[in-house]
Design a protein around this motif. Structure first.
Motif, mmCIF file in Angstrom:
data_model
loop_
_atom_site.group_PDB
_atom_site.id
_atom_site.type_symbol
_atom_site.label_atom_id
_atom_site.label_comp_id
_atom_site.label_asym_id
_atom_site.label_seq_id
_atom_site.Cartn_x
_atom_site.Cartn_y
_atom_site.Cartn_z
ATOM 1 N N PRO A 124 0.832 -1.206 0.000
ATOM 2 C CA PRO A 124 0.000 0.000 0.000
ATOM 3 C C PRO A 124 0.865 1.254 0.000
ATOM 4 C CG PRO A 124 0.083 -0.952 2.187
ATOM 5 C CD PRO A 124 0.828 -1.895 1.278
ATOM 6 N N HIS A 125 0.337 2.294 -0.611
ATOM 7 C CA HIS A 125 0.994 3.569 -0.387
ATOM 8 C C HIS A 125 0.006 4.507 0.261
ATOM 9 C CE1 HIS A 125 -0.296 5.017 -4.486
ATOM 10 N NE2 HIS A 125 0.161 3.864 -4.895
ATOM 11 N N GLU A 126 0.547 5.299 1.170
ATOM 12 C CA GLU A 126 -0.272 6.203 1.965
ATOM 13 C C GLU A 126 -0.813 7.332 1.096
ATOM 14 O OE1 GLU A 126 2.076 7.502 5.290
ATOM 15 O OE2 GLU A 126 2.807 5.476 5.666
ATOM 16 N N ASP A 127 -1.624 8.205 1.729
ATOM 17 C CA ASP A 127 -2.130 9.369 1.015
ATOM 18 C C ASP A 127 -0.984 10.135 0.371
ATOM 19 O OD1 ASP A 127 -4.550 8.726 2.158
ATOM 20 O OD2 ASP A 127 -4.672 10.505 3.421
ATOM 21 N N PHE A 128 -1.226 10.628 -0.837
ATOM 22 C CA PHE A 128 -0.352 11.602 -1.469
ATOM 23 C C PHE A 128 -1.065 12.931 -1.404
ATOM 24 C CE2 PHE A 128 1.684 8.116 -3.878
ATOM 25 C CZ PHE A 128 2.987 8.564 -3.919
ATOM 26 N N HIS A 129 -0.347 13.994 -1.152
ATOM 27 C CA HIS A 129 -0.960 15.309 -1.306
ATOM 28 C C HIS A 129 -0.011 16.190 -2.110
ATOM 29 C CE1 HIS A 129 1.332 16.137 2.420
ATOM 30 N NE2 HIS A 129 1.326 17.387 2.019
ATOM 31 N N SER A 130 -0.586 17.209 -2.702
ATOM 32 C CA SER A 130 0.190 18.072 -3.583
ATOM 33 C C SER A 130 0.038 19.516 -3.133
ATOM 34 C CB SER A 130 -0.287 17.905 -5.022
ATOM 35 O OG SER A 130 0.499 18.694 -5.876
ATOM 36 N N PRO A 131 1.026 20.049 -2.420
ATOM 37 C CA PRO A 131 0.912 21.408 -1.906
ATOM 38 C C PRO A 131 0.865 22.474 -3.006
ATOM 39 C CG PRO A 131 3.096 20.516 -1.435
ATOM 40 C CD PRO A 131 2.279 19.409 -2.022
ATOM 41 N N ARG A 132 1.536 22.229 -4.135
ATOM 42 C CA ARG A 132 1.596 23.226 -5.209
ATOM 43 C C ARG A 132 0.954 22.762 -6.511
ATOM 44 N NH1 ARG A 132 6.189 23.496 -2.327
ATOM 45 N NH2 ARG A 132 7.386 22.040 -3.570
ATOM 46 N N GLY A 133 0.344 21.593 -6.501
ATOM 47 C CA GLY A 133 -0.183 21.020 -7.740
ATOM 48 C C GLY A 133 0.866 20.130 -8.369
ATOM 49 N N ALA A 134 0.423 19.215 -9.230
ATOM 50 C CA ALA A 134 1.369 18.286 -9.854
ATOM 51 C C ALA A 134 0.792 17.703 -11.138
ATOM 52 C CB ALA A 134 1.697 17.141 -8.890
ATOM 53 N N LEU A 135 1.692 17.313 -12.021
ATOM 54 C CA LEU A 135 1.371 16.548 -13.216
ATOM 55 C C LEU A 135 2.329 15.372 -13.217
ATOM 56 C CD1 LEU A 135 -0.157 16.312 -15.971
ATOM 57 C CD2 LEU A 135 1.789 17.534 -16.979
ATOM 58 N N PHE A 136 1.788 14.143 -13.312
ATOM 59 C CA PHE A 136 2.659 12.973 -13.291
ATOM 60 C C PHE A 136 2.119 11.881 -14.185
ATOM 61 C CE2 PHE A 136 -0.042 13.176 -9.590
ATOM 62 C CZ PHE A 136 -0.616 11.918 -9.451
ATOM 63 N N LEU A 137 3.030 11.017 -14.623
ATOM 64 C CA LEU A 137 2.728 9.895 -15.502
ATOM 65 C C LEU A 137 2.733 8.630 -14.665
ATOM 66 C CD1 LEU A 137 2.621 9.206 -18.696
ATOM 67 C CD2 LEU A 137 4.919 8.331 -18.277
ATOM 68 N N ILE A 138 1.676 7.830 -14.809
ATOM 69 C CA ILE A 138 1.563 6.559 -14.092
ATOM 70 C C ILE A 138 1.498 5.425 -15.109
ATOM 71 C CG2 ILE A 138 0.028 5.103 -12.689
ATOM 72 C CD1 ILE A 138 1.241 7.184 -10.965
ATOM 73 N N ARG A 139 2.287 4.388 -14.873
ATOM 74 C CA ARG A 139 2.184 3.155 -15.655
ATOM 75 C C ARG A 139 1.921 2.044 -14.665
ATOM 76 N NH1 ARG A 139 5.615 -0.957 -18.253
ATOM 77 N NH2 ARG A 139 4.418 -1.660 -20.040
ATOM 78 N N GLY A 140 0.760 1.420 -14.821
ATOM 79 C CA GLY A 140 0.391 0.378 -13.881
ATOM 80 C C GLY A 140 -0.793 -0.427 -14.360
ATOM 81 N N GLU A 141 -1.501 -1.018 -13.405
ATOM 82 C CA GLU A 141 -2.617 -1.886 -13.746
ATOM 83 C C GLU A 141 -3.738 -1.106 -14.416
ATOM 84 O OE1 GLU A 141 -5.057 -2.892 -9.960
ATOM 85 O OE2 GLU A 141 -3.092 -2.220 -9.276
ATOM 86 N N ARG A 142 -4.451 -1.786 -15.264
ATOM 87 C CA ARG A 142 -5.567 -1.180 -15.986
ATOM 88 C C ARG A 142 -6.709 -0.901 -15.014
ATOM 89 N NH1 ARG A 142 -7.927 -3.249 -21.705
ATOM 90 N NH2 ARG A 142 -9.884 -2.123 -21.618
ATOM 91 N N ARG A 143 -7.265 0.304 -15.089
ATOM 92 C CA ARG A 143 -8.370 0.712 -14.222
ATOM 93 C C ARG A 143 -9.581 1.053 -15.079
ATOM 94 N NH1 ARG A 143 -4.167 3.156 -13.372
ATOM 95 N NH2 ARG A 143 -3.031 3.990 -11.693
ATOM 96 N N ASP A 144 -10.317 0.053 -15.516
ATOM 97 C CA ASP A 144 -11.477 0.304 -16.369
ATOM 98 C C ASP A 144 -12.538 1.136 -15.657
ATOM 99 O OD1 ASP A 144 -10.547 -0.880 -18.686
ATOM 100 O OD2 ASP A 144 -11.137 -2.863 -17.995
ATOM 101 N N SER A 145 -12.692 0.950 -14.364
ATOM 102 C CA SER A 145 -13.728 1.698 -13.652
ATOM 103 C C SER A 145 -13.457 3.206 -13.704
ATOM 104 C CB SER A 145 -13.810 1.237 -12.203
ATOM 105 O OG SER A 145 -12.572 1.459 -11.548
#
Length: 150
Positions: A124-145
């Protein structure tokens, strides 16, 4: 009249305004779309321009846009507004994250543009928060929902 290829006849009909203006039935349109997308997926180069695709709201202040997908995995862009929080969660597969802009904070550690994170399957990874905003690329499991209403 010399022998013409079917595509030439269709082009001539289109240029002369003789094509019907009826749209194909929904199931025919879907089959055409599926065939075209199968060809695109097999193309040696796939390009998604910045203005293309659809951003989907994940939770308040967080949006994601799918840029690549196969049967098991996907690549998505994520955009977080300043102050947004991505709740803790677990993945069934490894997940890679490359921070492109802004920053993310998890467990008191701040990650900035250019940082790469890998979360192994089942951890598990804990909550992420973004104090200034963020743009990021994720490669991982497919999330159809996440994208079913996109």
């Amino acid at each position: 009249m010399p022998d013409r290829k079917p595509e030439d006849l269709i082009l001539l009909a289109a240029l002369s305004g003789q094509l019907p203006e009826l749209l194909p039935a929904a199931e025919v349109a879907q089959a055409m779309h599926d065939r075209l997308m199968a060809q695109v997926r097999g193309a040696p180069l796939q390009v998604v321009r910045a203005e293309e695709g659809r951003w989907v709201t994940v939770v308040a202040g967080i949006e994601a846009k799918r840029v690549r997908c196969d049967e098991r995995t996907e690549t998505t862009l994520w955009r977080m507004q300043p102050g947004a929080v991505l709740p803790a969660h677990v993945h069934d597969h490894d997940e890679e994250c490359l921070l492109l802009e802004g920053s993310l904070v998890q467990s008191g550690t701040e990650y900035r543009a250019g940082d790469y994170l890998l979360v192994r399957a089942g951890h598990p990874h804990e909550d992420f928060h973004s104090p200034r905003g963020a743009l990021f690329l994720i490669r991982g499991e497919r999330r159809d929902s996440l994208h079913q209403h996109a």
